[in-house]
Scaffold this active site. Structure first.
Site, PDB file in Angstrom:
ATOM      1  N   SER A 128       6.358   1.891  13.837  1.00  0.00           N
ATOM      2  CA  SER A 128       5.348   1.025  14.097  1.00  0.00           C
ATOM      3  C   SER A 128       4.229   2.092  15.483  1.00  0.00           C
ATOM      4  O   SER A 128       5.533   2.130  16.247  1.00  0.00           O
ATOM      5  CB  SER A 128       4.669  -0.161  13.599  1.00  0.00           C
ATOM      6  OG  SER A 128       3.960  -0.248  14.215  1.00  0.00           O
ATOM      7  N   GLN A 138       0.866  -1.418   0.181  1.00  0.00           N
ATOM      8  CA  GLN A 138       0.450   0.247  -0.170  1.00  0.00           C
ATOM      9  C   GLN A 138       1.180   1.367   0.169  1.00  0.00           C
ATOM     10  O   GLN A 138       0.729   1.812  -0.772  1.00  0.00           O
ATOM     11  CB  GLN A 138      -1.310  -0.166   1.230  1.00  0.00           C
ATOM     12  CG  GLN A 138      -1.421   1.337   1.462  1.00  0.00           C
ATOM     13  CD  GLN A 138      -2.506   0.992   2.582  1.00  0.00           C
ATOM     14  OE1 GLN A 138      -3.373   1.404   3.118  1.00  0.00           O
ATOM     15  NE2 GLN A 138      -1.288   2.013   3.442  1.00  0.00           N
ATOM     16  N   LYS A 146       9.964  -4.223  15.731  1.00  0.00           N
ATOM     17  CA  LYS A 146       9.852  -3.199  14.847  1.00  0.00           C
ATOM     18  C   LYS A 146      10.241  -2.468  15.900  1.00  0.00           C
ATOM     19  O   LYS A 146      11.325  -0.977  15.482  1.00  0.00           O
ATOM     20  CB  LYS A 146       8.610  -2.637  14.367  1.00  0.00           C
ATOM     21  CG  LYS A 146       7.678  -3.192  13.677  1.00  0.00           C
ATOM     22  CD  LYS A 146       8.322  -2.239  12.351  1.00  0.00           C
ATOM     23  CE  LYS A 146       7.880  -1.958  11.379  1.00  0.00           C
ATOM     24  NZ  LYS A 146       8.383  -1.244   9.836  1.00  0.00           N
ATOM     25  N   TYR A 150       5.931  -8.899  16.324  1.00  0.00           N
ATOM     26  CA  TYR A 150       5.578  -7.819  15.353  1.00  0.00           C
ATOM     27  C   TYR A 150       6.763  -6.495  16.054  1.00  0.00           C
ATOM     28  O   TYR A 150       7.375  -5.915  15.525  1.00  0.00           O
ATOM     29  CB  TYR A 150       4.235  -7.018  14.100  1.00  0.00           C
ATOM     30  CG  TYR A 150       4.424  -6.616  13.938  1.00  0.00           C
ATOM     31  CD1 TYR A 150       4.973  -6.129  11.868  1.00  0.00           C
ATOM     32  CD2 TYR A 150       3.878  -5.121  13.996  1.00  0.00           C
ATOM     33  CE1 TYR A 150       4.768  -5.101  11.731  1.00  0.00           C
ATOM     34  CE2 TYR A 150       3.615  -3.823  13.378  1.00  0.00           C
ATOM     35  CZ  TYR A 150       3.844  -4.169  12.188  1.00  0.00           C
ATOM     36  OH  TYR A 150       4.448  -2.643  11.133  1.00  0.00           O
ATOM     37  N   GLU A 184       2.843   0.355  17.257  1.00  0.00           N
ATOM     38  CA  GLU A 184       3.601  -1.416  17.924  1.00  0.00           C
ATOM     39  C   GLU A 184       3.970  -1.095  18.767  1.00  0.00           C
ATOM     40  O   GLU A 184       4.167  -1.916  19.242  1.00  0.00           O
ATOM     41  CB  GLU A 184       3.555  -2.315  16.647  1.00  0.00           C
ATOM     42  CG  GLU A 184       1.356  -2.644  16.655  1.00  0.00           C
ATOM     43  CD  GLU A 184       0.899  -3.491  17.312  1.00  0.00           C
ATOM     44  OE1 GLU A 184       0.992  -4.691  18.126  1.00  0.00           O
ATOM     45  OE2 GLU A 184      -0.330  -2.824  16.972  1.00  0.00           O
TER      46      GLU A 184
HETATM   47  N1  GDD Z   1      -7.254  -7.208  11.193  1.00  0.00           N
HETATM   48  C1  GDD Z   1      -7.644  -7.746  12.226  1.00  0.00           C
HETATM   49  N2  GDD Z   1      -8.675  -8.940  11.759  1.00  0.00           N
HETATM   50  N3  GDD Z   1      -8.050  -7.114  13.074  1.00  0.00           N
HETATM   51  C2  GDD Z   1      -8.874  -7.026  14.101  1.00  0.00           C
HETATM   52  C3  GDD Z   1      -9.626  -7.948  13.727  1.00  0.00           C
HETATM   53  C4  GDD Z   1     -10.009  -8.848  12.331  1.00  0.00           C
HETATM   54  O1  GDD Z   1     -11.169  -9.813  11.879  1.00  0.00           O
HETATM   55  N4  GDD Z   1     -11.110  -7.812  14.214  1.00  0.00           N
HETATM   56  C5  GDD Z   1     -10.363  -6.723  15.662  1.00  0.00           C
HETATM   57  N5  GDD Z   1      -9.176  -6.743  14.652  1.00  0.00           N
HETATM   58  C6  GDD Z   1      -8.729  -5.248  15.844  1.00  0.00           C
HETATM   59  C7  GDD Z   1      -6.811  -5.572  16.053  1.00  0.00           C
HETATM   60  O2  GDD Z   1      -7.294  -6.692  17.317  1.00  0.00           O
HETATM   61  C8  GDD Z   1      -6.732  -4.865  16.175  1.00  0.00           C
HETATM   62  O3  GDD Z   1      -6.726  -4.043  17.815  1.00  0.00           O
HETATM   63  C9  GDD Z   1      -7.302  -3.622  14.742  1.00  0.00           C
HETATM   64  O4  GDD Z   1      -8.468  -4.007  14.950  1.00  0.00           O
HETATM   65  C10 GDD Z   1      -6.811  -2.754  14.068  1.00  0.00           C
HETATM   66  O5  GDD Z   1      -6.355  -4.208  13.418  1.00  0.00           O
HETATM   67  P1  GDD Z   1      -5.102  -4.343  12.252  1.00  0.00           P
HETATM   68  O6  GDD Z   1      -5.863  -3.589  10.676  1.00  0.00           O
HETATM   69  O7  GDD Z   1      -4.384  -6.299  11.637  1.00  0.00           O
HETATM   70  O8  GDD Z   1      -4.183  -3.098  12.111  1.00  0.00           O
HETATM   71  P2  GDD Z   1      -3.025  -3.076  13.925  1.00  0.00           P
HETATM   72  O9  GDD Z   1      -3.327  -2.067  14.306  1.00  0.00           O
HETATM   73  O10 GDD Z   1      -2.649  -4.970  13.685  1.00  0.00           O
HETATM   74  O11 GDD Z   1      -1.226  -2.921  12.618  1.00  0.00           O
HETATM   75  C11 GDD Z   1      -1.809  -2.220  11.585  1.00  0.00           C
HETATM   76  O12 GDD Z   1      -1.617  -0.723  11.798  1.00  0.00           O
HETATM   77  C12 GDD Z   1       0.344  -0.883  12.765  1.00  0.00           C
HETATM   78  C13 GDD Z   1       0.449   0.350  13.518  1.00  0.00           C
HETATM   79  O13 GDD Z   1       0.413   1.854  11.858  1.00  0.00           O
HETATM   80  C14 GDD Z   1      -0.344  -2.557  10.629  1.00  0.00           C
HETATM   81  O14 GDD Z   1      -0.703  -2.130   9.467  1.00  0.00           O
HETATM   82  C15 GDD Z   1       1.032  -2.852  11.161  1.00  0.00           C
HETATM   83  O15 GDD Z   1       2.137  -3.749   9.920  1.00  0.00           O
HETATM   84  C16 GDD Z   1       1.138  -1.027  11.576  1.00  0.00           C
HETATM   85  O16 GDD Z   1       2.465  -1.083  12.317  1.00  0.00           O
END
Ligand code: GDD
Length: 328
Positions: free
Chosen positions: A130, A12, A158, A154, A132
Site C-alpha cells: 500500500s 473488492q 504493511k 496499518y 500507506e
Molecule cells: N474513510 C474515510 N471516511 N476517509 C475520509 C473521510 C471519511 O468520512 N473524510 C475524509 N477522509 C479522507 C481520509 O482521511 C483519507 O485521507 C482519504 O479520505 C482516503 O481515505 P480512505 O478512502 O479511507 O482510504 P485510505 O487512503 O485511508 O486507504 C485506502 O487506500 C490505501 C492505499 O491504497 C485503503 O484502501 C487502504 O487499504 C489502502 O492501502
C-alpha cells in the site's frame, strides 16, 4: 491447469481478480473468513452460475491466522500462483484496532510466507502492499525506491509485510512480489471508504433520500485509480520472468474536493451545499502528498492505468443511482 489461490477473495480486489483469472482459464480457489457476512455479495454472480461455482471456483474457510488450515489447503490445492489480498484494510480503523491490524496484515503475511517456504513446489506469490507505507514521504511522486515512513498502524503493518516479502525473495529465492497499490476504487468498494461514501451520498441526495454527507479531512489528496485495472497488474506481476516490486498508481493526485466536485457534478449537484465535517472522521495522523509513479509497471509489465479519477467518481455515482433505483 493453472491454479490460483486468492486470500481475501470476497473483497473488492479479490472479486475482480477472481473474474479475471476465471476468464483466463484458471481454476480459482479463495479463502474466506467463516464469520464474514459479506462473503457472497461481490461474488454472487459467480456463485449463481452452475458452470463456475464448484467447477472452476472453489471457496475454503480459513482465517488468515489459521496457519494449519492454510498449510493443509495449500498442500491439497497445489496452486501455481498465490495472491495475498486479505487483511484489515481500513487505515482509520487501524488506530482503534492496531493489534489485530498487525496480527492480520503483518503477521498474516509472514505466516503465509512460512507455510510457502516448506512446500515442495513453491507457487509464485504476490502481496498487496500500500501507498500507506510511504506515510509522509519527502519526495513526490513515490516509486519502488522511496523510503518507507508510515504514519498509521496499518501503514506500519504493511511496511513489515512488504519488507518481509523482499527478505523471503532475497534470502530464500522466493518468486514473491509486492504490488504497492495506491488507492483504487470501484462500485464494489466498501461503504466506509471515502469514495464510496461520496458516491452513495451523491446518489441518495439526488434521489431525495438524504440531505447531507459528513466527512473528515477535506484537505486529503489521493491518487485514485480503478480497481479492475489494478488486478490486471497483479496478474501481470506474476507472469513476468523475474519477481519484483511495482508501484501501481495513476500518477495523478486529486484533492477530496475535486473528487466531490466530479461525483456531485455528475448528477448536477453542488457538493458544498451538502457536505459538512465532523472531527470523529479525522485520523490522529494522515499520510500526505501520496502520488505514485507507475513507470516501472508501465514499462516492464506493459500495464496502463486508463480510468481517471473524475471519470471514476461519475461511474461510481451512476452505479449507485441505478442500484438504489432498482433495489431501494
Ligand atoms: N474513510 C474515510 N471516511 N476517509 C475520509 C473521510 C471519511 O468520512 N473524510 C475524509 N477522509 C479522507 C481520509 O482521511 C483519507 O485521507 C482519504 O479520505 C482516503 O481515505 P480512505 O478512502 O479511507 O482510504 P485510505 O487512503 O485511508 O486507504 C485506502 O487506500 C490505501 C492505499 O491504497 C485503503 O484502501 C487502504 O487499504 C489502502 O492501502
Amino acid at each position: 491447469m493453472r491454479k490460483a489461490l486468492i486470500t481475501g477473495i470476497s473483497g473488492q480486489d479479490g472479486s475482480y481478480l477472481a473474474e479475471l483469472l476465471l476468464a483466463k482459464g484458471y481454476e480459482v480457489h479463495g479463502l474466506v473468513r467463516r464469520s464474514s457476512n459479506t462473503v457472497r455479495a461481490r461474488l454472487d454472480h459467480l456463485f449463481g452460475d452452475p458452470t463456475i461455482y464448484n467447477q472452476k471456483l472453489f471457496l475454503h474457510y480459513a482465517d488468515i491466522d489459521d496457519t494449519t488450515t492454510i498449510r493443509r489447503l495449500l498442500i491439497r490445492i497445489q496452486p501455481t500462483e498465490v495472491y495475498h489480498l486479505a487483511g484489515q484494510s481500513h487505515v482509520g480503523a487501524s488506530f482503534e484496532i492496531p493489534e489485530s491490524t498487525c496480527e492480520f496484515t503483518a503477521m498474516g503475511t509472514l505466516r503465509l510466507l512460512e507455510v510457502l517456504r516448506d512446500l515442495p513446489e513453491r507457487p509464485r506469490m504476490m502481496q498487496i502492499s500500500s501507498s500507506e507505507i510511504f506515510g509522509r514521504p519527502s519526495d513526490a511522486p513515490q516509486d519502488e525506491s522511496t523510503p518507507m515512513n508510515p504514519v498509521s498502524p496499518y501503514g506500519v503493518a504493511k511496511a513489515f509485510a512488504t519488507q518481509m516479502v523482499r527478505v523471503y525473495r532475497d534470502s530464500f529465492g522466493f518468486f514473491a512480489c509486492n504490488a504497492i497499490c495506491f488507492n483504487h476504487e470501484s462500485p464494489r468498494r466498501g461503504e466506509s471508504f471515502v469514495t464510496r461514501k461520496i458516491s452513495l451520498a451523491a446518489a441518495r441526495i439526488k434521489l431525495g433520500l438524504q440531505k447531507t454527507l459528513t466527512l473528515g479531512n477535506l484537505d486529503a489528496q489521493r491518487d485514485w485509480g480503478y480497481a479492475p485495472e489494478y488486478v490486471e497488474a497483479f496478474w501481470k506481476i506474476l507472469q513476468h520472468d523475474t519477481p519484483d516490486d511495482y508501484v501501481i498508481a495513476t500518477g495523478k493526485s486529486h484533492t477530496l474536493g475535486e473528487f466531490l466536485e466530479a461525483a456531485f457534478g455528475s448528477v448536477d449537484l453542488e457538493w458544498r451545499d451538502h457536505v459538512q465535517t465532523d472531527p470523529k472522521y479525522m485520523r490522529p495522523a494522515e499520510s500526505h502528498r501520496l502520488v505514485g509513479n507507475p513507470k516501472h509497471a508501465i514499462e516492464t509489465l506493459d500495464w496502463q492505468p486508463r480510468t481517471k479519477a473524475p471519470e471514476l467518481a461519475a461511474l461510481m455515482v451512476e452505479h449507485d443511482l441505478q442500484a438504489i433505483r432498482s433495489h431501494g
